[in-house]
Design an enzyme around this catalytic site. Structure first.
Site, PDB file in Angstrom:
ATOM      1  N   ASP A  30      29.274  14.000  23.396  1.00 19.29           N
ATOM      2  CA  ASP A  30      29.151  12.637  23.918  1.00 19.29           C
ATOM      3  C   ASP A  30      30.265  11.771  23.311  1.00 19.29           C
ATOM      4  O   ASP A  30      30.565  11.851  22.112  1.00 19.29           O
ATOM      5  CB  ASP A  30      27.778  12.061  23.541  1.00 19.29           C
ATOM      6  N   ILE A  31      30.862  10.934  24.145  1.00 20.85           N
ATOM      7  CA  ILE A  31      31.996  10.105  23.719  1.00 20.85           C
ATOM      8  C   ILE A  31      31.571   9.021  22.727  1.00 20.85           C
ATOM      9  O   ILE A  31      32.391   8.540  21.928  1.00 20.85           O
ATOM     10  CB  ILE A  31      32.697   9.511  24.968  1.00 20.85           C
ATOM     11  N   ASN A  86      17.394  10.631  29.892  1.00 21.81           N
ATOM     12  CA  ASN A  86      17.125   9.303  30.429  1.00 21.81           C
ATOM     13  C   ASN A  86      17.053   9.491  31.943  1.00 21.81           C
ATOM     14  O   ASN A  86      18.062   9.804  32.582  1.00 21.81           O
ATOM     15  CB  ASN A  86      18.236   8.321  30.041  1.00 21.81           C
ATOM     16  N   GLN A  93      19.202   5.512  32.019  1.00 22.46           N
ATOM     17  CA  GLN A  93      20.229   6.387  32.598  1.00 22.46           C
ATOM     18  C   GLN A  93      21.384   5.541  33.130  1.00 22.46           C
ATOM     19  O   GLN A  93      21.178   4.646  33.949  1.00 22.46           O
ATOM     20  CB  GLN A  93      19.634   7.229  33.738  1.00 22.46           C
ATOM     21  N   HIS A  99      21.730  14.799  33.118  1.00 20.31           N
ATOM     22  CA  HIS A  99      22.301  15.317  31.872  1.00 20.31           C
ATOM     23  C   HIS A  99      21.230  15.343  30.802  1.00 20.31           C
ATOM     24  O   HIS A  99      20.396  14.444  30.728  1.00 20.31           O
ATOM     25  CB  HIS A  99      23.511  14.493  31.423  1.00 20.31           C
ATOM     26  N   HIS A 101      20.524  15.248  26.879  1.00 24.01           N
ATOM     27  CA  HIS A 101      21.116  14.915  25.579  1.00 24.01           C
ATOM     28  C   HIS A 101      20.572  15.874  24.526  1.00 24.01           C
ATOM     29  O   HIS A 101      19.357  16.084  24.438  1.00 24.01           O
ATOM     30  CB  HIS A 101      20.721  13.496  25.147  1.00 24.01           C
TER      31      HIS A 101
HETATM   32  P1  5GP Z   1      22.765   8.083  29.761  1.00 26.96           P
HETATM   33  O1  5GP Z   1      22.557   6.736  29.173  1.00 26.96           O
HETATM   34  O2  5GP Z   1      23.132   8.034  31.234  1.00 26.96           O
HETATM   35  O3  5GP Z   1      21.601   9.013  29.512  1.00 26.96           O
HETATM   36  O4  5GP Z   1      23.945   8.738  28.971  1.00 26.96           O
HETATM   37  C1  5GP Z   1      25.246   8.841  29.405  1.00 26.96           C
HETATM   38  C2  5GP Z   1      26.023   9.324  28.212  1.00 26.96           C
HETATM   39  O5  5GP Z   1      27.293   9.727  28.639  1.00 26.96           O
HETATM   40  C3  5GP Z   1      26.187   8.273  27.135  1.00 26.96           C
HETATM   41  O6  5GP Z   1      25.642   8.730  25.925  1.00 26.96           O
HETATM   42  C4  5GP Z   1      27.696   8.076  27.062  1.00 26.96           C
HETATM   43  O7  5GP Z   1      28.164   7.853  25.758  1.00 26.96           O
HETATM   44  C5  5GP Z   1      28.230   9.358  27.645  1.00 26.96           C
HETATM   45  N1  5GP Z   1      29.498   9.198  28.312  1.00 26.96           N
HETATM   46  C6  5GP Z   1      29.833   8.225  29.201  1.00 26.96           C
HETATM   47  N2  5GP Z   1      31.096   8.408  29.635  1.00 26.96           N
HETATM   48  C7  5GP Z   1      31.566   9.518  29.011  1.00 26.96           C
HETATM   49  C8  5GP Z   1      32.828  10.204  29.056  1.00 26.96           C
HETATM   50  O8  5GP Z   1      33.758   9.852  29.758  1.00 26.96           O
HETATM   51  N3  5GP Z   1      32.933  11.302  28.263  1.00 26.96           N
HETATM   52  C9  5GP Z   1      31.914  11.747  27.479  1.00 26.96           C
HETATM   53  N4  5GP Z   1      32.143  12.824  26.738  1.00 26.96           N
HETATM   54  N5  5GP Z   1      30.724  11.130  27.417  1.00 26.96           N
HETATM   55  C10 5GP Z   1      30.553  10.027  28.176  1.00 26.96           C
END
Ligand code: 5GP
Ligand code: ZN
Length: 134
Positions: A30-31, A86, A93, A99, A101
């Site tokens: 995760d970034i 999420n 989300q 995805h 985590h």
């Molecule tokens: P969500 O909140 O949708 O469950 O999580 C999305 C996740 O994707 C977040 O933890 C966010 O940091 C990660 N993320 C968003 N954009 C990128 C990206 O370009 N590269 C990577 N490696 N992770 C990303």
């Protein structure tokens, strides 16, 4: 899907730190990590959520989670994991490509458990809710 961030990662249009890949799935760091080794595991097939991903791909995805966890355990030696999705905007989300985590957990990391995400049991008793499923 053309405008999906994670589909772009699958197509290598956006770079990532990939830690595991197979025919159907990709696991990458995760970034914005919330733990050392915070990893996101995706199916290479676009689906916004669990309910839209076909069963075989979903089975394959959870096995990829297991494989990524094994690698994280070997490299970073966490003492446990929190695994989470999420699912839908209300739950947080932000990327509409399913995805999972993987949050490696370490002694004294200060994090909570799954129960700490929400405490809103609602008006119906457990028995009343159970009735709805009969
Ligand atoms: P969500 O909140 O949708 O469950 O999580 C999305 C996740 O994707 C977040 O933890 C966010 O940091 C990660 N993320 C968003 N954009 C990128 C990206 O370009 N590269 C990577 N490696 N992770 C990303
Ligand atoms: Zn996608």
């Amino acid at each position: 899907m053309k405008d999906c961030l994670f589909c772009k990662i699958v197509k290598k249009e956006i770079p990532c730190h990939n830690i595991y890949e197979d025919k159907n799935n990709l696991a990458f760091l995760d970034i914005q990590p919330h733990a050392q080794g915070h990893t996101v595991v995706i199916s290479k097939t676009h689906a916004p959520s669990i309910t839209e991903l076909e069963d075989q791909k979903l089975q394959s995805l959870i096995i990829a989670v297991k494989k990524a966890m094994k690698l994280i355990k070997e490299k970073l030696s966490p003492t446990g994991f929190t695994i989470g999705i999420n699912h839908g905007k209300i739950s947080g989300q932000t990327v509409d490509h399913l995805h999972i985590h993987i949050l490696p957990r370490y002694e004294g990391d200060g994090g909570g458990n799954v129960h700490s995400i929400i405490k809103n049991p609602g008006d119906k008793s457990v028995e009343e809710v159970a009735e709805l499923f009969k």
